[in-house]
Design a protein around this motif. Structure first.
Motif, PDB file in Angstrom:
ATOM      1  N   PHE A  94      38.309  41.325  33.284  1.00  0.00           N
ATOM      2  CA  PHE A  94      38.323  39.723  33.658  1.00  0.00           C
ATOM      3  C   PHE A  94      39.792  39.776  34.529  1.00  0.00           C
ATOM      4  N   LEU A  95      39.371  38.773  35.628  1.00  0.00           N
ATOM      5  CA  LEU A  95      40.675  38.517  36.269  1.00  0.00           C
ATOM      6  C   LEU A  95      40.950  36.896  35.839  1.00  0.00           C
ATOM      7  N   ASP A  96      42.176  36.354  36.245  1.00  0.00           N
ATOM      8  CA  ASP A  96      42.536  35.095  36.213  1.00  0.00           C
ATOM      9  C   ASP A  96      42.263  34.414  37.331  1.00  0.00           C
ATOM     10  N   ALA A  97      42.802  33.244  37.836  1.00  0.00           N
ATOM     11  CA  ALA A  97      42.534  32.446  38.767  1.00  0.00           C
ATOM     12  C   ALA A  97      43.314  33.140  40.086  1.00  0.00           C
ATOM     13  N   GLU A  98      44.558  33.726  39.682  1.00  0.00           N
ATOM     14  CA  GLU A  98      45.219  34.314  40.678  1.00  0.00           C
ATOM     15  C   GLU A  98      44.867  35.870  41.006  1.00  0.00           C
ATOM     16  N   GLY A  99      43.958  36.327  40.359  1.00  0.00           N
ATOM     17  CA  GLY A  99      43.490  37.752  40.665  1.00  0.00           C
ATOM     18  C   GLY A  99      44.213  38.747  39.921  1.00  0.00           C
ATOM     19  N   HIS A 100      44.853  38.463  38.868  1.00  0.00           N
ATOM     20  CA  HIS A 100      45.430  39.233  38.034  1.00  0.00           C
ATOM     21  C   HIS A 100      44.694  39.516  36.891  1.00  0.00           C
ATOM     22  N   ALA A 101      44.923  40.560  36.284  1.00  0.00           N
ATOM     23  CA  ALA A 101      44.087  40.843  35.081  1.00  0.00           C
ATOM     24  C   ALA A 101      44.185  39.898  33.834  1.00  0.00           C
ATOM     25  N   ARG A 126      38.550  43.731  42.678  1.00  0.00           N
ATOM     26  CA  ARG A 126      38.698  42.364  43.409  1.00  0.00           C
ATOM     27  C   ARG A 126      40.224  41.749  42.764  1.00  0.00           C
ATOM     28  N   CYS A 127      40.872  42.653  42.322  1.00  0.00           N
ATOM     29  CA  CYS A 127      42.036  42.107  41.700  1.00  0.00           C
ATOM     30  C   CYS A 127      43.240  41.929  42.972  1.00  0.00           C
ATOM     31  N   ALA A 128      44.245  41.275  42.683  1.00  0.00           N
ATOM     32  CA  ALA A 128      45.380  41.128  43.650  1.00  0.00           C
ATOM     33  C   ALA A 128      46.175  42.302  43.925  1.00  0.00           C
ATOM     34  N   ASP A 129      46.270  43.110  43.086  1.00  0.00           N
ATOM     35  CA  ASP A 129      47.291  44.288  43.125  1.00  0.00           C
ATOM     36  C   ASP A 129      46.755  45.474  42.209  1.00  0.00           C
ATOM     37  N   ARG A 130      46.116  46.306  42.624  1.00  0.00           N
ATOM     38  CA  ARG A 130      45.496  47.247  41.618  1.00  0.00           C
ATOM     39  C   ARG A 130      46.370  48.244  40.731  1.00  0.00           C
ATOM     40  N   THR A 145      38.834  54.540  30.856  1.00  0.00           N
ATOM     41  CA  THR A 145      38.065  54.357  32.160  1.00  0.00           C
ATOM     42  C   THR A 145      38.096  53.476  33.124  1.00  0.00           C
ATOM     43  N   PHE A 146      38.445  53.386  34.111  1.00  0.00           N
ATOM     44  CA  PHE A 146      38.152  52.446  35.073  1.00  0.00           C
ATOM     45  C   PHE A 146      36.832  52.637  36.142  1.00  0.00           C
ATOM     46  N   LEU A 147      35.744  51.909  36.072  1.00  0.00           N
ATOM     47  CA  LEU A 147      34.852  51.718  36.874  1.00  0.00           C
ATOM     48  C   LEU A 147      35.265  51.327  38.190  1.00  0.00           C
ATOM     49  N   THR A 148      35.103  51.922  39.480  1.00  0.00           N
ATOM     50  CA  THR A 148      35.608  51.446  40.517  1.00  0.00           C
ATOM     51  C   THR A 148      35.100  52.301  41.813  1.00  0.00           C
ATOM     52  N   ALA A 149      34.825  51.085  42.749  1.00  0.00           N
ATOM     53  CA  ALA A 149      34.424  51.793  44.055  1.00  0.00           C
ATOM     54  C   ALA A 149      35.540  51.999  45.094  1.00  0.00           C
ATOM     55  N   GLY A 150      36.852  51.576  44.643  1.00  0.00           N
ATOM     56  CA  GLY A 150      38.007  51.733  45.559  1.00  0.00           C
ATOM     57  C   GLY A 150      37.970  50.383  46.357  1.00  0.00           C
ATOM     58  N   SER A 151      37.051  49.714  46.580  1.00  0.00           N
ATOM     59  CA  SER A 151      37.153  48.349  47.520  1.00  0.00           C
ATOM     60  C   SER A 151      35.999  47.527  47.024  1.00  0.00           C
TER      61      SER A 151
END
Length: 229
Positions: A94-101, A126-130, A145-151
């Motif tokens: 989950f992300l907060d309104a600013e795009g952080h965890a 979709r986060c602000a800073d991976r 694990t991180f499920l990711t497409a990289g983008s």
């Protein structure tokens, strides 16, 4: 499990699960409602799938489309019910309104799961800073694990990021396995495997007839053969 690459397949029901295992899947991600990109399945669905197959199951904890946690008490309740039914691996992020965890939501769930293994899903895309997100989550119990497409646009656009993160494996924030999924195609595999990435996640690719049709064991087997070649 052997050292072969991990193949995780999305399953909506027991029929999907049986076909995925027959095709060579190592693990299943259990969800419902793919119109919302995958929400938490019912306890009954989990139980039916658990009875049908003997490979690991990771159960989605998510109650609405998007990456906001929503009602955390509801999420914790779902996790509790699923654990009582025998679930011991999960998927959430989950992300907060600013795009952080959203550490409040994530830490509440982690406390409920008491060490169960879990995947942080494509909220990372979709986060602000991976890098910051990875380091914030690094020490949470059970995260493997991180499920990711990289983008957010999918693997085609995300390959440079995936390769760069794979090259940092073992660094703080980069110990968890990269599970590549989201617009993943067979032609991506050689480059990703050569970079040391060893876990792959498919949904639509396991359903040539579309999401209204069940998982096709032959389609899964094609991926298994490509990974084992």
């Amino acid at each position: 499990m052997s050292n072969r690459a991990v193949l995780e397949v999305i399953a909506l029901d027991a029929e999907d699960a049986v076909a995925a295992q027959a095709g060579g899947a190592d693990r299943l991600e259990l969800v419902t409602d793919m119109a919302a990109d995958g929400l938490t399945p019912s306890r009954e669905t989990f139980a039916a799938i658990r009875s049908a197959v003997d490979i690991p199951l990771r159960v989605m904890l998510r109650t609405a489309d998007g990456f906001a946690a929503g009602d955390i008490d509801v999420l914790v309740g779902l996790a509790h019910e699923l654990r009582e039914a025998g679930a011991d691996e999960f998927v959430f992020g989950f992300l907060d309104a600013e795009g952080h965890a959203d550490l409040v939501a994530v830490e509440r769930l982690v406390a409920e799961l008491e060490g169960c293994r879990w995947t942080y899903h494509r909220a990372i895309d979709r986060c602000a800073d991976r890098d910051a997100l990875r380091k914030q989550l690094a020490d949470l119990p059970g995260l493997d694990t991180f499920l990711t497409a990289g983008s957010p646009a999918g693997v085609d656009a995300g390959i440079p990021t995936l390769l760069a993160e794979a090259a940092r494996s073992g660094e703080p924030g980069y110990q968890a396995q990269i599970l590549v999924g989201g617009g993943l195609h067979l032609h991506h595999l050689p480059r990703l495997l050569a970079a040391g990435i060893d876990a792959f996640h498919i949904g639509g690719a396991a359903r040539p007839a579309g999401w209204s049709a069940p998982v096709d064991a032959a389609a899964v087997r094609e991926w298994r053969k490509a990974l084992d070649a």
